[in-house]
Write a protein that holds these residues in place. Structure first.
Motif, short mmCIF file in Angstrom:
data_model
loop_
_atom_site.label_atom_id
_atom_site.label_comp_id
_atom_site.label_asym_id
_atom_site.label_seq_id
_atom_site.Cartn_x
_atom_site.Cartn_y
_atom_site.Cartn_z
N ARG A 120 0.83 -1.21 0.00
CA ARG A 120 0.00 0.00 0.00
C ARG A 120 0.86 1.25 0.00
O ARG A 120 0.61 2.20 -0.74
CB ARG A 120 -0.94 -0.01 1.22
N ASP A 121 1.91 1.25 0.84
CA ASP A 121 2.81 2.41 0.88
C ASP A 121 3.61 2.53 -0.42
O ASP A 121 3.86 3.64 -0.89
CB ASP A 121 3.78 2.29 2.06
N MET A 122 4.01 1.38 -1.00
CA MET A 122 4.76 1.44 -2.26
C MET A 122 3.92 2.03 -3.39
O MET A 122 4.42 2.75 -4.25
CB MET A 122 5.26 0.05 -2.65
N ILE A 123 2.63 1.72 -3.38
CA ILE A 123 1.74 2.28 -4.40
C ILE A 123 1.47 3.75 -4.12
O ILE A 123 1.51 4.59 -5.02
CB ILE A 123 0.43 1.47 -4.45
N ARG A 124 1.21 4.09 -2.87
CA ARG A 124 0.90 5.47 -2.51
C ARG A 124 2.09 6.39 -2.76
O ARG A 124 1.91 7.53 -3.21
CB ARG A 124 0.49 5.54 -1.04
N ASN A 125 3.30 5.91 -2.50
CA ASN A 125 4.50 6.74 -2.70
C ASN A 125 5.07 6.62 -4.11
O ASN A 125 6.14 7.16 -4.40
CB ASN A 125 5.59 6.32 -1.70
N HIS A 126 4.36 5.88 -4.96
CA HIS A 126 4.74 5.67 -6.37
C HIS A 126 6.03 4.88 -6.52
O HIS A 126 6.61 4.85 -7.62
CB HIS A 126 4.88 7.02 -7.10
N ASP A 127 6.49 4.23 -5.45
CA ASP A 127 7.70 3.41 -5.56
C ASP A 127 7.46 2.20 -6.47
O ASP A 127 8.36 1.80 -7.22
CB ASP A 127 8.13 2.91 -4.17
N TYR A 128 6.27 1.62 -6.41
CA TYR A 128 5.97 0.45 -7.24
C TYR A 128 6.08 0.81 -8.71
O TYR A 128 6.68 0.09 -9.51
CB TYR A 128 4.57 -0.08 -6.90
N ILE A 129 5.51 1.96 -9.08
CA ILE A 129 5.56 2.40 -10.48
C ILE A 129 6.99 2.76 -10.88
O ILE A 129 7.42 2.46 -12.00
CB ILE A 129 4.61 3.59 -10.71
N HIS A 130 7.74 3.35 -9.98
CA HIS A 130 9.13 3.71 -10.29
C HIS A 130 9.96 2.47 -10.59
O HIS A 130 10.86 2.50 -11.43
CB HIS A 130 9.74 4.48 -9.12
N THR A 131 9.65 1.35 -9.91
CA THR A 131 10.40 0.12 -10.19
C THR A 131 10.09 -0.40 -11.59
O THR A 131 10.90 -1.10 -12.19
CB THR A 131 10.06 -0.98 -9.16
N LEU A 132 8.91 -0.06 -12.12
CA LEU A 132 8.54 -0.51 -13.47
C LEU A 132 9.13 0.39 -14.55
O LEU A 132 9.46 -0.07 -15.64
CB LEU A 132 7.01 -0.54 -13.61
N LEU A 133 9.25 1.68 -14.23
CA LEU A 133 9.73 2.66 -15.22
C LEU A 133 11.24 2.86 -15.17
O LEU A 133 11.79 3.57 -16.00
CB LEU A 133 9.02 4.00 -15.00
N SER A 134 11.89 2.25 -14.20
CA SER A 134 13.33 2.42 -14.06
C SER A 134 14.08 1.63 -15.12
O SER A 134 13.59 0.60 -15.60
CB SER A 134 13.79 1.96 -12.67
N PRO A 135 15.27 2.09 -15.48
CA PRO A 135 16.07 1.32 -16.45
C PRO A 135 16.71 0.10 -15.80
O PRO A 135 16.84 0.01 -14.59
CB PRO A 135 17.15 2.33 -16.87
N ASN A 136 17.09 -0.85 -16.65
CA ASN A 136 17.83 -2.04 -16.24
C ASN A 136 17.06 -2.88 -15.22
O ASN A 136 17.50 -3.09 -14.09
CB ASN A 136 19.20 -1.63 -15.66
N ILE A 137 15.90 -3.37 -15.64
CA ILE A 137 15.06 -4.19 -14.76
C ILE A 137 15.55 -5.63 -14.77
O ILE A 137 15.71 -6.25 -15.82
CB ILE A 137 13.59 -4.14 -15.21
N ARG A 138 15.80 -6.17 -13.56
CA ARG A 138 16.20 -7.55 -13.40
C ARG A 138 15.34 -8.18 -12.30
O ARG A 138 15.15 -7.56 -11.25
CB ARG A 138 17.67 -7.65 -13.00
N CYS A 139 14.83 -9.37 -12.54
CA CYS A 139 13.93 -10.02 -11.60
C CYS A 139 14.44 -11.42 -11.28
O CYS A 139 14.80 -12.18 -12.18
CB CYS A 139 12.52 -10.13 -12.17
#
Length: 271
Positions: free
Chosen positions: A78-97
């Motif tokens: 909930r906090d990650m969505i509210r603070n836009h951290d979740y979206i930032h992880t999607l829009l950031s470069p060099n995504i590795r999972c």
């Protein structure tokens, strides 16, 4: 280990004056302090079981473990969505999972709607549904069009088939057999049709000692990185990597895993 030791800072004594010092404290129990001359020579060791001494040392160390120095910062979806951290992880470069259990990142539109509506009816959902829908659309576009490197443990598939449990935005959701099949079918479709997705399957374990532990999910980017732990301890369910040195450790580990070799890593998509 990551779940239980979230408050540990392994660099409390990184300054020159305290070189070689090791301190271990158990609150209201005992404390050990040692001064090392070299890797195999110890100059002195002090042990105390005095409660007052132990608690004083414990308090001093705990003060140093502030939010900025912590290796990981505990958070929730909930906090990650509210603070836009979740979206930032999607829009950031060099995504590795590194995928240790199945998550909401690989859901078709229809299956997503079924799950979110069921959660709404049950009253378990504490996140705005329309916001989740917008995030899901973004996730689908990112997964289909961006260059992402993904390593999936084989145990993530086998556990998913046995339990039917999906980590849906950190909510544990039970899927029917038919829903599991559709989830796997869509994931297979992504792997076959999305040229930008680079897959590796981890078949087995890198270290045999950890053969029967739960494998966790790690999402690394060049801005925000976090761990999603499969744990009953809800307060530590999601950990943001808080320091640059710890970020480097995870990035280096990911690269070593990625290039580990055919004995554990399967890189051929057909196989």
């Amino acid at each position: 280990m990551l779940t239980d030791n979230i408050l540990i800072d392994f660099q409390l004594y990184a300054d020159i004056q305290a070189g070689g010092r090791a301190v271990f404290v158990v609150k209201e129990d005992f404390a050990i302090s040692a001064m090392l001359i070299s890797r195999d020579r110890c100059m002195s060791v002090n042990v105390s079981e005095d409660t007052d001494n132990c608690n004083a040392l414990y308090r001093n160390i705990k003060i140093l473990c502030n939010r900025e120095r912590l290796l990981f910062r505990s958070t929730n979806i909930r906090d990650m969505i509210r603070n836009h951290d979740y979206i930032h992880t999607l829009l950031s470069p060099n995504i590795r999972c590194l995928v240790g259990h199945m998550t909401e990142h690989f859901l078709s539109e229809a299956l997503f709607e079924e799950i979110v509506q069921e959660l709404e009816r049950s009253g378990k959902l504490s996140v705005n549904i329309e916001e989740l829908r917008n995030i899901h659309r973004l996730v689908r576009n990112i997964v289909q069009k961006s260059h992402i490197r993904i390593m999936i443990y084989e145990s993530a598939f086998s556990n998913f088939v046995v339990t039917g449990e999906l980590d849906f935005f950190n909510y544990k959701v039970k899927l029917s057999v038919q829903q599991q099949f559709r989830y796997m079918e869509y994931l297979l479709e992504l792997s076959e049709n999305c040229e930008n997705l680079d897959y590796r399957l981890i078949y087995g374990q890198f270290v045999s000692d950890f053969e029967y532990i739960d494998n966790q999910c790690i999402f690394l980017t060049d801005t925000i990185s976090y761990l999603r732990l499969k744990s009953s301890a809800k307060r530590n369910g999601m950990l943001v990597i808080n320091r640059a040195d710890m970020q480097q450790v995870f990035e280096q580990s990911f690269e070593e895993f990625w290039n580990y070799g055919d004995s554990v890593i399967i890189s051929d998509k057909a196989e």
